[in-house]
Design an enzyme around this catalytic site. Structure first.
Site, PDB file in Angstrom:
ATOM      1  N   THR A 236     -21.399 -11.468   5.334  1.00 32.16           N
ATOM      2  CA  THR A 236     -22.769 -11.080   5.688  1.00 32.16           C
ATOM      3  C   THR A 236     -22.751 -10.485   7.078  1.00 32.16           C
ATOM      4  O   THR A 236     -21.777 -10.624   7.806  1.00 32.16           O
ATOM      5  CB  THR A 236     -23.707 -12.299   5.774  1.00 32.16           C
ATOM      6  OG1 THR A 236     -23.277 -13.109   6.884  1.00 32.16           O
ATOM      7  CG2 THR A 236     -23.707 -13.073   4.502  1.00 32.16           C
ATOM      8  N   ASP A 237     -23.847  -9.876   7.457  1.00 36.86           N
ATOM      9  CA  ASP A 237     -24.022  -9.567   8.868  1.00 36.86           C
ATOM     10  C   ASP A 237     -24.475 -10.853   9.570  1.00 36.86           C
ATOM     11  O   ASP A 237     -24.781 -11.871   8.935  1.00 36.86           O
ATOM     12  CB  ASP A 237     -25.020  -8.411   9.083  1.00 36.86           C
ATOM     13  CG  ASP A 237     -24.760  -7.715  10.420  1.00 36.86           C
ATOM     14  OD1 ASP A 237     -24.090  -8.304  11.286  1.00 36.86           O
ATOM     15  OD2 ASP A 237     -25.238  -6.583  10.604  1.00 36.86           O
ATOM     16  N   TYR A 238     -24.525 -10.788  10.863  1.00 39.07           N
ATOM     17  CA  TYR A 238     -24.759 -11.912  11.763  1.00 39.07           C
ATOM     18  C   TYR A 238     -26.020 -12.709  11.396  1.00 39.07           C
ATOM     19  O   TYR A 238     -27.131 -12.193  11.520  1.00 39.07           O
ATOM     20  CB  TYR A 238     -24.939 -11.320  13.158  1.00 39.07           C
ATOM     21  CG  TYR A 238     -24.550 -12.170  14.327  1.00 39.07           C
ATOM     22  CD1 TYR A 238     -23.426 -11.855  15.079  1.00 39.07           C
ATOM     23  CD2 TYR A 238     -25.324 -13.239  14.728  1.00 39.07           C
ATOM     24  CE1 TYR A 238     -23.080 -12.598  16.194  1.00 39.07           C
ATOM     25  CE2 TYR A 238     -24.987 -13.984  15.834  1.00 39.07           C
ATOM     26  CZ  TYR A 238     -23.859 -13.659  16.566  1.00 39.07           C
ATOM     27  OH  TYR A 238     -23.528 -14.382  17.673  1.00 39.07           O
TER      28      TYR A 238
END
Ligand code: NOJ
Length: 753
Positions: free
Chosen positions: A292-294
């Site tokens: 995932t992104d952050y």
């Protein structure tokens, strides 16, 4: 291979075969197993559920903050065996130390994976990706990725969060600087070479690293260009504009994908089974892993899609997210979700298997420290060779937007003669090293950068009086430096004024609604233009800006983006004719913000522009046309195109068609031209854009020389998602254009039978 791992592998293999015999197979893979799969299975067979979940957990170190939260306990987390990967930790020494904890202090000793945002270089910084895209030089872009990989793997890294493949049609969105601009074809081609540059032919090689196709998907379509904002687009637009670079990345063998922050048509990307399973796994057959992104898993709560963090984790893993970046949701909740029967343990095993596979492919089980090598780090970093190449890429990325004569002059302003008696160099950005780096500059250090002032002084400072005056800052309304700057300009033979944005004004969380030059920079330019002297406006910025006054009144304009470690030298090479500019815009420059979104491949509409007819598609206050079109860029020489020729005007679905032009260098300098081929499908079961880029070639021609440039096309090049969403070319008429930018009218008509 370290001892612990060898013993474990042997045990694991025995255990695995015993399991296969008793349970048939624990594998969920739909692909035939290779030797790595067997090794992965044998490791997996020894792991506890906590350890399996641990492989799915990615935490940042406290070295850098690239998002809203940090986790102070990451080293303790590693010891528990409940973390499989770390990002924002680098240098051979530090990665070795963290790796030691994982290998020596955890039960199984499974090595960590180290990720980092190596976006346009690690230590040697190349131009920002949008700038590099302006070079249209695929070989150079592949090589800069190779250098970035060589440097960063020597600093212990295994994985870069690049390339960013988001199509960007809205320059208000700050992240346009991180990608290849607005065009699908150009972005596809650049994405492919970047992946090749990072991953190489063999991941076991110590110079190569995992690449990551991000941000999947449609992140660039954020409403009103505001970062992290909602995306609501049709399935057709998704397939036509936003997915192709990702589909091509998968085909090119990219090992990882990163989900985007945005929701797409009501579903956050990190919880989208449609994107992550139906399209990515089933339609495209992706075998790598998805991160995932952050913190984007826990962001599904504020999105209003998950009722709490545990629920968000269930949505993510069930949709197809393998690795959780920084949310600590898999870490905190996944076990419970499995116990409650809300997530199947096989899902976790499948994800762990994909991640372990990459660790094997990198050779980390053979030698967990192979990338953390201090000797290699010393040798590979910031070498003279790397810097020479960075200078060359930076020169290739510069776009000459305007080059007129000033009053009474016989020749255009640029290139400046080297024997100028004096030159005034003006603007905060002219004396800035830091801004040369742009955003996401890895481990790049401002003190190692060459500013524009330094570049000019190094080139001509021995014989020319180089006078610097700041004039004004990029921001603010202080004009107290104007007087000095005007004085310096009046006393000089030529003027360079560097203006634009500070480096942090583009990138993540850096959207702007006003794309004019910030502060009082324009007022300063106006004063300097009044001198009537040869003057060049050097733009430094991470996105297209709205500069209509400058375009009309400044005699010369160079777009230099943020040009990287060697930026000042590269710009000086162009200013003084040691390099003839060859860049072309990868993004349309609007006249004003009201025209946005504006991109070259728009639709024709049912009422196309007719100036003499009020009831056609236009504005009352500005023309429809942009300030500078996609693909545009001048040279110190001039190029002439012959009319377009085709070897046949009618062709069938299985035939090739050859399109050619003769390109002549009609000016006084050797130079490079990017020959661009566009087409228009005149009638379709779905309306088609007015132009679509389909091929290009960057050609070097000596002055006076001519060359025939040939492109070969097949029906597949004209294919699109037809009314029923089948991808094919429809019979009918096409117009093929070949020229130096997206406005070219040099065309020929052909018919597909
Ligand atoms: C957030 C950004 O959106 C992404 O591009 C980046 O790779 C991660 N943070 C990690 O720093």
């Amino acid at each position: 291979m370290n001892k612990k791992i060898t013993i474990l592998l042997l045990l694991g293999i025995t255990f695995f075969f015993w399991q296969c015999a008793s349970k048939k197979s624990i594998s969920q893979l739909q692909f035939p197993k290779d030797s790595i799969d067997l090794k992965v299975d044998s490791v997996l067979a020894l792991m506890t559920l906590d350890e399996k979940i641990g492989q799915l957990v990615l935490f940042t170190s406290d070295w850098e903050s690239t998002g809203p939260t940090l986790r102070a306990t990451y080293k303790e987390d590693i010891k528990t065996g409940r973390v499989g990967a770390i990002f924002n930790a680098h240098t051979s020494e530090y990665t070795r130390e963290l790796q030691r904890i994982a290998v020596e202090e955890t039960r199984l000793g499974i090595p960590l994976l180290f990720g980092y945002d190596v976006i346009h270089g690690y230590k040697t910084i190349f131009p920002i990706p949008l700038g590099e895209a302006a070079s249209w030089d695929l070989a150079a872009m592949e090589k800069s990725a190779q250098i970035a990989a060589a440097e960063s793997t020597a600093a212990g890294l295994h994985w870069t969060f690049a390339p960013m493949l988001d199509i960007a049609r809205d320059p208000r969105w700050g992240r346009v600087c991180e990608g290849s601009g607005e065009d699908v074809y150009l972005s596809v081609e650049i994405g492919k070479v970047k992946i090749k540059g990072f991953q190489g032919e063999n991941l076991l090689s110590v110079n190569t690293m995992l690449a990551c196709a991000k941000h999947y998907a449609a992140y660039g379509a954020a409403q009103a260009g505001r970062d992290y904002h909602t995306v609501d687009i049709s399935e057709r637009t998704l397939y036509e504009a936003y997915l192709p670079p990702f589909a091509a990345a998968e085909k090119a063998g990219v090992k990882t994908f990163m989900t985007s922050f945005n929701e797409l048509n009501g579903i956050p990307a990190s919880g989208s089974k449609y994107l992550l399973t139906d399209i990515l796994r089933k339609e495209w057959g992706f075998r790598g892993f998805v991160v995932t992104d952050y913190t984007s898993i826990n962001e599904m709560v504020p999105h209003g899609y998950a009722k709490d963090e545990k629920h968000a984790g269930e949505l993510a893993i069930n949709a197809g997210v393998d690795m959780d970046m920084q949310s600590a949701i898999y870490y905190n909740h996944l076990k419970k979700s499995i116990e409650e029967g809300l997530v199947k343990v096989e899902k976790v095993e499948e994800a762990a298997r994909r991640i372990l596979r990459q660790k094997f492919e990198l050779g980390l089980f053979d030698d967990p420290y192979k990338y953390s090598n201090t000797e290699r780090e010393k040798q590979k970093m910031f070498t003279a060779e790397n810097l020479d190449f960075a200078r060359d890429v930076a020169r290739k990325s510069i776009v000459l937007l305007k080059n007129n004569k000033v009053k009474n002059a016989l020749i255009p302003v640029l290139p400046f003669p080297k024997k100028l008696k004096s030159i005034a160099v003006i603007g905060e950005l002219a004396n800035s090293k830091e801004d040369m780096l742009g955003s996401w500059h890895g481990s790049g250090d401002a003190k190692d950068c060459v500013s524009l002032l330094q570049g000019i002084t190094t080139k001509i400072g021995n014989s020319t009086n180089v006078v610097f005056a700041k004039g004004c800052n990029v921001e603010g309304d202080d004009k107290s430096g104007f007087e000095n700057a005007i004085k310096a300009a009046n006393q000089a033979e030529a003027i360079v004024i560097a203006v634009g944005e500070k480096w942090w004004m583009s990138g993540e969380a850096a959207s702007r609604t006003n794309l004019d030059l910030p502060g009082v920079q324009l007022d300063l330019i106006k004063e300097l233009v009044k001198t009537g002297k040869p003057l060049v406006v050097v733009l430094m910025n991470g996105r297209p800006l709205t500069i209509p006054w400058v375009a009309d009144n400044a005699p010369a304009i160079l777009e230099t983006w943020y040009a990287g470690s060697q930026g000042g030298n590269a710009i000086a090479d162009v200013l003084f004719g040691d390099y003839n500019p060859s860049g072309k815009l990868p993004m349309t420059f609007p006249r004003n913000v009201g025209q946005i979104p504006i991109f070259y491949n728009m639709k024709h509409t049912g009422r196309p522009l007719a100036l003499d007819n009020k009831y056609t598609s236009k504005y009352l206050d500005v023309p429809n046309s942009p300030l500078f079109p996609f693909g545009f860029g001048l040279s110190y020489t001039t190029f002439k195109y012959s009319p377009v020729k085709v070897d046949k005007t009618t062709f069938s679905q299985n035939e090739k068609i050859t399109v050619s032009v003769t390109l002549s260098n009609t000016g006084n300098y050797d130079g490079e031209e990017v020959v661009q081929l566009y087409f228009r499908d005149l009638v379709g079961s779905v309306t088609r854009p007015v132009r679509e880029l389909k091929k290009f070639e960057k050609v070097l021609l000596q002055k006076g020389a001519s060359k025939e440039i040939t492109f070969s096309l097949t029906a597949n090049d004209f294919a699109f998602f037809t009314q029923d969403m089948t991808f094919k070319a429809e019979a009918g008429a096409f117009e093929i254009f070949v020229g130096g930018d997206s406005n070219t009218e040099n065309s020929v008509k052909v018919t597909l039978k």
